[in-house]
Design a protein around this motif. Structure first.
Motif, PDB file in Angstrom:
ATOM      1  N   LEU A  20      30.242  47.020  32.206  1.00 27.22           N
ATOM      2  CA  LEU A  20      30.158  48.376  32.733  1.00 27.22           C
ATOM      3  C   LEU A  20      30.629  48.419  34.179  1.00 27.22           C
ATOM      4  N   LEU A  21      30.395  47.309  34.875  1.00 25.24           N
ATOM      5  CA  LEU A  21      30.802  47.187  36.277  1.00 25.24           C
ATOM      6  C   LEU A  21      31.601  45.906  36.469  1.00 25.24           C
ATOM      7  N   TYR A  22      32.569  45.999  37.355  1.00 29.30           N
ATOM      8  CA  TYR A  22      33.301  44.807  37.767  1.00 29.30           C
ATOM      9  C   TYR A  22      32.923  44.524  39.217  1.00 29.30           C
ATOM     10  N   ARG A  23      32.604  43.273  39.518  1.00 31.01           N
ATOM     11  CA  ARG A  23      32.404  42.896  40.907  1.00 31.01           C
ATOM     12  C   ARG A  23      33.730  43.112  41.634  1.00 31.01           C
ATOM     13  N   ILE A  24      33.674  43.231  42.930  1.00 33.49           N
ATOM     14  CA  ILE A  24      34.873  43.558  43.711  1.00 33.49           C
ATOM     15  C   ILE A  24      36.001  42.558  43.454  1.00 33.49           C
ATOM     16  N   ASN A  25      35.669  41.265  43.419  1.00 30.37           N
ATOM     17  CA  ASN A  25      36.727  40.265  43.209  1.00 30.37           C
ATOM     18  C   ASN A  25      37.346  40.371  41.815  1.00 30.37           C
ATOM     19  N   VAL A  26      36.574  40.786  40.837  1.00 31.22           N
ATOM     20  CA  VAL A  26      37.111  40.951  39.479  1.00 31.22           C
ATOM     21  C   VAL A  26      38.023  42.181  39.434  1.00 31.22           C
ATOM     22  N   ALA A  27      37.593  43.270  40.067  1.00 34.86           N
ATOM     23  CA  ALA A  27      38.429  44.478  40.125  1.00 34.86           C
ATOM     24  C   ALA A  27      39.753  44.175  40.837  1.00 34.86           C
ATOM     25  N   GLU A  28      39.687  43.370  41.901  1.00 32.42           N
ATOM     26  CA  GLU A  28      40.909  42.949  42.606  1.00 32.42           C
ATOM     27  C   GLU A  28      41.867  42.256  41.640  1.00 32.42           C
ATOM     28  N   ALA A  29      41.319  41.305  40.885  1.00 37.08           N
ATOM     29  CA  ALA A  29      42.145  40.528  39.957  1.00 37.08           C
ATOM     30  C   ALA A  29      42.709  41.407  38.843  1.00 37.08           C
ATOM     31  N   LYS A  30      41.890  42.299  38.311  1.00 33.03           N
ATOM     32  CA  LYS A  30      42.352  43.145  37.213  1.00 33.03           C
ATOM     33  C   LYS A  30      43.468  44.082  37.653  1.00 33.03           C
ATOM     34  N   LEU A  31      43.365  44.588  38.889  1.00 34.14           N
ATOM     35  CA  LEU A  31      44.369  45.531  39.380  1.00 34.14           C
ATOM     36  C   LEU A  31      45.488  44.859  40.157  1.00 34.14           C
ATOM     37  N   GLY A  32      45.291  43.598  40.531  1.00 33.84           N
ATOM     38  CA  GLY A  32      46.317  42.881  41.279  1.00 33.84           C
ATOM     39  C   GLY A  32      46.489  43.403  42.693  1.00 33.84           C
ATOM     40  N   VAL A  33      45.379  43.810  43.305  1.00 32.67           N
ATOM     41  CA  VAL A  33      45.428  44.333  44.668  1.00 32.67           C
ATOM     42  C   VAL A  33      44.428  43.581  45.544  1.00 32.67           C
ATOM     43  N   SER A  34      44.485  43.835  46.838  1.00 29.78           N
ATOM     44  CA  SER A  34      43.590  43.160  47.773  1.00 29.78           C
ATOM     45  C   SER A  34      42.231  43.860  47.843  1.00 29.78           C
ATOM     46  N   ARG A  35      41.286  43.182  48.475  1.00 25.40           N
ATOM     47  CA  ARG A  35      39.939  43.719  48.679  1.00 25.40           C
ATOM     48  C   ARG A  35      39.993  45.019  49.491  1.00 25.40           C
ATOM     49  N   SER A  36      40.816  45.021  50.529  1.00 25.61           N
ATOM     50  CA  SER A  36      40.906  46.238  51.354  1.00 25.61           C
ATOM     51  C   SER A  36      41.499  47.404  50.562  1.00 25.61           C
ATOM     52  N   THR A  37      42.419  47.115  49.657  1.00 27.97           N
ATOM     53  CA  THR A  37      42.976  48.168  48.804  1.00 27.97           C
ATOM     54  C   THR A  37      41.908  48.721  47.876  1.00 27.97           C
TER      55      THR A  37
END
Length: 75
Positions: A20-37
């Motif tokens: 239901l939720l992705y941790r920030i680092n997982v969302a980064e990986a899934k979208l291929g963007v940086s943490r700041s993005t």
């Protein structure tokens, strides 16, 4: 024999195994963007951030998938 007795009962559906939720680092990986993005997208309302605890947060899987769908290029 009644009509009701001819139907088989099925156990309730098992809980979804999808996150239901992705941790920030997982969302980064899934979208291929940086943490700041990720945080910029949250600030712009394109992703939804949920606080999990004092120091933890996650991005809703629904908002990640919705963003991908919104940004798909037409074929």
């Amino acid at each position: 024999m009644t009509v009701a007795s001819t139907f088989t009962t099925h156990p309730p559906h098992p809980p979804s195994t999808r996150a239901l939720l992705y941790r920030i680092n997982v969302a980064e990986a899934k979208l291929g963007v940086s943490r700041s993005t990720i945080y910029r997208l949250v600030h712009n309302g394109e992703l939804e951030l949920v606080k999990i605890g004092k120091r933890s947060s996650g991005i809703t899987a629904t908002s990640v998938h919705a963003m991908i769908e919104r940004n798909k290029m037409p074929c």
